[in-house]
Design an enzyme around this catalytic site. Structure first.
Site, PDB file in Angstrom:
ATOM      1  N   ASP A  50      28.208  -4.221  15.939  1.00 15.44           N
ATOM      2  CA  ASP A  50      28.237  -4.385  14.495  1.00 15.44           C
ATOM      3  C   ASP A  50      27.696  -5.788  14.233  1.00 15.44           C
ATOM      4  O   ASP A  50      27.705  -6.644  15.129  1.00 15.44           O
ATOM      5  CB  ASP A  50      29.679  -4.228  13.996  1.00 15.44           C
ATOM      6  CG  ASP A  50      29.791  -4.445  12.500  1.00 15.44           C
ATOM      7  OD1 ASP A  50      28.959  -3.894  11.752  1.00 15.44           O
ATOM      8  OD2 ASP A  50      30.711  -5.166  12.072  1.00 15.44           O
ATOM      9  N   ASP A  86      28.072  -8.126  10.888  1.00 16.44           N
ATOM     10  CA  ASP A  86      28.984  -9.044  10.200  1.00 16.44           C
ATOM     11  C   ASP A  86      30.392  -8.958  10.788  1.00 16.44           C
ATOM     12  O   ASP A  86      30.998  -7.898  10.826  1.00 16.44           O
ATOM     13  CB  ASP A  86      29.018  -8.716   8.705  1.00 16.44           C
ATOM     14  CG  ASP A  86      27.632  -8.817   8.064  1.00 16.44           C
ATOM     15  OD1 ASP A  86      26.892  -9.755   8.413  1.00 16.44           O
ATOM     16  OD2 ASP A  86      27.298  -7.962   7.226  1.00 16.44           O
TER      17      ASP A  86
END
Length: 184
Positions: A11, A13
Site C-alpha cells: 500500500d 499512504d
C-alpha cells in the site's frame, strides 16, 4: 517451464509514506523511515515490488490523475535511485459513495476488492503462494486474502485499526522496517 515471480505488494499512504490525507504533491510526500532498506531487502530475497493504492482523492476531485502520475513518477525515481525499483503502481480512483460522477462506482479495484492485486498477479505471473501484502488498513489485508496472497502484514505506521482488524493479519508490525523479519 518458466518460474513464477514472487511479489511484495505495498500500500502507499501509511506504508511507503506518512499518510497526511490525500497526499498528491511532492513537497507533501514524506517517506517512512526504513522503507528503502526494507525494499532493498525484499528485492535481494527475489521479490518484485508492486504498489496498490486506493486514491479516492482523485474521484473526490481533490487532485487529478495527472497530478497522481507526476507524483508516482517522482516516487518511482526515488526508489530507483535507492536501488529498489518499483515494478508497477496500480491505483483505484473510484469511490462507491463520495466521488464525481465519472468516478462514482463500486468497482473491483478498490481495496478490499482484489482487482489491483489481481492485475499485478496476471501481468507479472506472480506466485501468490510466495507473495506478501503489506498495508496499514484491514482493507489491505482483505484484498490480499481475496487475491489469494499467502502472507498479509499490517503495519501501524498509518491508520489506526482495531484488535479485530489486527487479528485478520498474519503479522502486525510497527512499520515496514520491521516487516523484513517476516518476509523470507
Amino acid at each position: 517451464m518458466t518460474t513464477k515471480q514472487k511479489a511484495v505488494f505495498l500500500d502507499r499512504d501509511g506504508v511507503i509514506n506518512h499518510d497526511h490525507a490525500y497526499v498528491h504533491k511532492i513537497e507533501d510526500f514524506e517517506f517512512i523511515d526504513g522503507v528503502f532498506d526494507a525494499c532493498r531487502d525484499f528485492i535481494a530475497k527475489g521479490y518484485i515490488l508492486i504498489v496498490v493504492t486506493n486514491q479516492s482523492g482523485i474521484g473526490r476531485g481533490y487532485y487529478d490523475e495527472a497530478q497522481f502520475y507526476q507524483l508516482t513518477e517522482w516516487m518511482k525515481a526515488q526508489f530507483a535511485q535507492q536501488q529498489c525499483p518499483i515494478t508497477e503502481v496500480y491505483f483505484c480512483p473510484h469511490h462507491p459513495k463520495k466521488a464525481l460522477p465519472e468516478y462514482l462506482q463500486d468497482c473491483d479495484c478498490r481495496k478490499p476488492n482484489p482487482g489491483m492485486l489481481q492485475q499485478g498477479i496476471d501481468t507479472f505471473d506472480i506466485d501468490v503462494s510466495q507473495s506478501v501484502m503489506i498495508g496499514d488498513k484491514v482493507s489491505d489485508i482483505q484484498a490480499a486474502r481475496a487475491a489469494g496472497v499467502k502472507t498479509a502484514i499490517l503495519v501501524n505506521s498509518g491508520q489506526a485499526f482495531s484488535e479485530q482488524d489486527a487479528a485478520e493479519a498474519d503479522q502486525v508490525c510497527v512499520s515496514i522496517k520491521e516487516t523484513v523479519a517476516f518476509v523470507s
